[in-house]
Design a protein around this motif. Structure first.
Motif, PDB file in Angstrom:
ATOM      1  N   GLY A  36      -3.173  -7.510   7.164  1.00 45.74           N
ATOM      2  CA  GLY A  36      -3.372  -6.381   8.061  1.00 45.74           C
ATOM      3  C   GLY A  36      -4.393  -5.423   7.466  1.00 45.74           C
ATOM      4  O   GLY A  36      -5.174  -5.786   6.580  1.00 45.74           O
ATOM      5  N   ASP A  37      -4.400  -4.190   7.936  1.00 39.89           N
ATOM      6  CA  ASP A  37      -5.328  -3.176   7.441  1.00 39.89           C
ATOM      7  C   ASP A  37      -4.798  -2.599   6.131  1.00 39.89           C
ATOM      8  O   ASP A  37      -3.971  -1.690   6.121  1.00 39.89           O
ATOM      9  N   THR A  38      -5.278  -3.157   5.025  1.00 42.06           N
ATOM     10  CA  THR A  38      -4.819  -2.697   3.711  1.00 42.06           C
ATOM     11  C   THR A  38      -5.693  -1.587   3.128  1.00 42.06           C
ATOM     12  O   THR A  38      -5.483  -1.168   1.990  1.00 42.06           O
ATOM     13  N   SER A  39      -6.663  -1.109   3.921  1.00 40.87           N
ATOM     14  CA  SER A  39      -7.544  -0.051   3.416  1.00 40.87           C
ATOM     15  C   SER A  39      -6.780   1.239   3.126  1.00 40.87           C
ATOM     16  O   SER A  39      -7.214   2.065   2.320  1.00 40.87           O
ATOM     17  N   GLN A  40      -5.635   1.402   3.791  1.00 38.76           N
ATOM     18  CA  GLN A  40      -4.824   2.595   3.594  1.00 38.76           C
ATOM     19  C   GLN A  40      -4.010   2.550   2.298  1.00 38.76           C
ATOM     20  O   GLN A  40      -3.437   3.554   1.886  1.00 38.76           O
ATOM     21  N   MET A  44      -4.637  -8.509   0.661  1.00 41.91           N
ATOM     22  CA  MET A  44      -4.258  -7.961  -0.636  1.00 41.91           C
ATOM     23  C   MET A  44      -3.011  -8.675  -1.134  1.00 41.91           C
ATOM     24  O   MET A  44      -2.132  -9.015  -0.345  1.00 41.91           O
ATOM     25  N   ILE A  45      -2.956  -8.912  -2.448  1.00 41.03           N
ATOM     26  CA  ILE A  45      -1.751  -9.468  -3.041  1.00 41.03           C
ATOM     27  C   ILE A  45      -1.301  -8.589  -4.197  1.00 41.03           C
ATOM     28  O   ILE A  45      -2.117  -7.973  -4.886  1.00 41.03           O
ATOM     29  N   ALA A  46      -0.001  -8.512  -4.372  1.00 43.09           N
ATOM     30  CA  ALA A  46       0.587  -7.778  -5.485  1.00 43.09           C
ATOM     31  C   ALA A  46       1.460  -8.746  -6.266  1.00 43.09           C
ATOM     32  O   ALA A  46       2.406  -9.327  -5.716  1.00 43.09           O
ATOM     33  N   VAL A  47       1.131  -8.949  -7.527  1.00 44.52           N
ATOM     34  CA  VAL A  47       1.916  -9.817  -8.400  1.00 44.52           C
ATOM     35  C   VAL A  47       2.977  -8.972  -9.083  1.00 44.52           C
ATOM     36  O   VAL A  47       2.663  -7.943  -9.702  1.00 44.52           O
ATOM     37  N   SER A  93       0.028  -6.722 -11.225  1.00 46.16           N
ATOM     38  CA  SER A  93      -1.382  -6.552 -10.883  1.00 46.16           C
ATOM     39  C   SER A  93      -1.550  -6.550  -9.375  1.00 46.16           C
ATOM     40  O   SER A  93      -0.684  -7.038  -8.634  1.00 46.16           O
ATOM     41  N   VAL A  94      -2.688  -6.008  -8.915  1.00 46.17           N
ATOM     42  CA  VAL A  94      -3.005  -5.938  -7.495  1.00 46.17           C
ATOM     43  C   VAL A  94      -4.438  -6.450  -7.299  1.00 46.17           C
ATOM     44  O   VAL A  94      -5.325  -6.131  -8.100  1.00 46.17           O
ATOM     45  N   LYS A  95      -4.634  -7.257  -6.269  1.00 40.84           N
ATOM     46  CA  LYS A  95      -5.975  -7.791  -6.017  1.00 40.84           C
ATOM     47  C   LYS A  95      -6.233  -7.828  -4.509  1.00 40.84           C
ATOM     48  O   LYS A  95      -5.367  -8.221  -3.733  1.00 40.84           O
ATOM     49  N   ARG A  96      -7.426  -7.401  -4.121  1.00 37.67           N
ATOM     50  CA  ARG A  96      -7.827  -7.509  -2.719  1.00 37.67           C
ATOM     51  C   ARG A  96      -8.408  -8.906  -2.472  1.00 37.67           C
ATOM     52  O   ARG A  96      -9.205  -9.389  -3.265  1.00 37.67           O
ATOM     53  N   ALA A 144      -2.924 -19.430   4.374  1.00 32.98           N
ATOM     54  CA  ALA A 144      -3.271 -20.712   3.770  1.00 32.98           C
ATOM     55  C   ALA A 144      -3.837 -20.565   2.369  1.00 32.98           C
ATOM     56  O   ALA A 144      -4.083 -21.564   1.689  1.00 32.98           O
ATOM     57  N   ASN A 145      -4.036 -19.355   1.920  1.00 27.86           N
ATOM     58  CA  ASN A 145      -4.704 -19.074   0.649  1.00 27.86           C
ATOM     59  C   ASN A 145      -3.757 -19.273  -0.540  1.00 27.86           C
ATOM     60  O   ASN A 145      -2.632 -18.765  -0.538  1.00 27.86           O
ATOM     61  N   ARG A 146      -4.211 -19.990  -1.545  1.00 27.94           N
ATOM     62  CA  ARG A 146      -3.373 -20.200  -2.731  1.00 27.94           C
ATOM     63  C   ARG A 146      -3.071 -18.900  -3.464  1.00 27.94           C
ATOM     64  O   ARG A 146      -2.038 -18.780  -4.133  1.00 27.94           O
ATOM     65  N   LYS A 147      -3.945 -17.918  -3.329  1.00 28.16           N
ATOM     66  CA  LYS A 147      -3.691 -16.639  -3.984  1.00 28.16           C
ATOM     67  C   LYS A 147      -2.436 -15.972  -3.422  1.00 28.16           C
ATOM     68  O   LYS A 147      -1.757 -15.237  -4.127  1.00 28.16           O
ATOM     69  N   PHE A 148      -2.155 -16.214  -2.149  1.00 21.47           N
ATOM     70  CA  PHE A 148      -0.953 -15.671  -1.528  1.00 21.47           C
ATOM     71  C   PHE A 148       0.271 -16.503  -1.876  1.00 21.47           C
ATOM     72  O   PHE A 148       1.396 -16.018  -1.841  1.00 21.47           O
TER      73      PHE A 148
END
Length: 334
Positions: free
Chosen positions: A43-47, A1-4, A61-64, A72-76
């Motif tokens: 980690g476990d972001t389901s919570q 999950m990322i939070a901008v 914004s928030v995106k899973r 390694a992900n550019r989204k992060f």
């Protein structure tokens, strides 16, 4: 999950939000870019309640994230990573030429080649001290003595050195090596990758000859998950049904990787093609495709080379290739 985060988020607000995530057992990665600040959660972001997060004042914004690779992900990490190798930078607009013999054969050989390629514009010196060979009867490298010769060449030329590791037990011998190369055959040697993740040395990670781009990124993730963020990806060709070249150089990997990851991307046309005369056009194409670096094998006497002479350029040929690559770089960066 990322939070901008919103541009006006304060340091105190960011620290409070980070602490809140960490209390829930999440690994928090903060990426501060020129345009936006991103908090990556591993980690476990389901919570985590997405609606609750989006209701916070500092959240844009928030995106899973569905991809299995996170660090390694550019989204992060929206901005390109720049790896600093003793003052030589690669990635984020910094381009480097890496050159040298497939195998270190003697002190005079590696020093002579180092001096030649530096004059032609190479900024990092490559050379194999430990050599993975298909046949057990082929030259296996000078091992520790080869590293000593590389270090002498570095002292004389000032060029950082790149050499391949074959076994984690050899790590103490690599303390003065500037970039540790993981060869194609070890791309999924996960125990080795974990150990390299505990170091802070730049790692040049080569794509396996039968591996996908996603698998390459997952191997990079192993290193980065251990704390080492200094990873450079290397496309060196994949095995296909084509037999005219040693492997098939996948130049489409450059734009695809550019979309998926923030890590620097290097192309190795020597191992990809296995044919010296094909290296020049492939190096030029790699530069045009937007690679962050090109690694080329150069030998002072390819005919009598102990390893991969057929794909090695002479110093004079390398000078020609380096000049053409520079011209292409001038065009695409203008």
């Amino acid at each position: 999950m990322i939070a901008v985060l919103k541009p006006d988020a304060t340091r105190e607000q960011i620290d409070n939000l980070t602490a809140w995530f960490e209390k829930r057992g999440l690994n928090v990665q903060l990426s501060v870019g020129e345009i936006s600040t991103v908090i990556g959660l591993i980690g476990d972001t389901s919570q985590i309640d997405v609606d609750l997060l989006e209701g916070l004042d500092i959240i844009e914004s928030v995106k899973r994230i569905t991809e299995p690779y996170k660090s390694a992900n550019r989204k992060f990490h929206p901005d390109d990573t720049i790896v600093d190798i003793g003052g030589i930078k690669i990635g984020g607009g910094h381009f480097q030429l890496i050159a040298g013999p497939c195998s270190v054969e003697s002190k005079d050989q590696i020093i002579g080649i180092a001096q030649s390629v530096k004059k032609s514009g190479a900024t990092l010196l490559r050379g194999g001290a430990f050599k993975p060979r298909t046949s057990p009867y082929d030259f296996q490298g000078l091992k520790a003595e080869g590293i000593e010769f590389l270090l002498e060449a570095k002292e004389l030329t000032g060029m950082p050195i790149v050499t391949e590791i074959m076994n984690t037990n050899h790590l103490p011998m690599f303390e003065q090596v500037d970039v540790i190369q993981v060869g194609a055959r070890n791309m999924q040697n996960f125990e080795m990758l974990r150990e390299l993740g505990k170091t802070d040395k730049p790692v040049l990670l080569k794509r396996g000859l039968a591996n996908t781009i996603t698998e390459l990124l997952m191997s990079a993730e192993y290193i980065m998950a251990g704390g080492n963020k200094n990873v450079i990806l290397c496309e060196r060709g994949v095995r296909t049904f084509e037999t005219q070249t040693r492997n098939t150089l996948d130049l489409s990997a450059v734009p695809i990787l550019r979309e998926l990851t923030h890590l620097p991307i290097v192309i190795d046309p020597s191992h990809a093609t296995g044919i010296a005369r094909v290296v020049k056009p492939m190096a030029m194409a790699a530069a045009a495709a937007g690679a962050d670096g090109i690694m080329i094998e150069v030998h002072n006497d390819p005919v009598n080379a102990l390893c991969d002479g057929a794909q090695s350029l002479t110093p004079e040929q390398f000078e020609d290739v380096a000049g053409m690559v520079r011209k292409i770089r001038e065009v695409i960066t203008a």
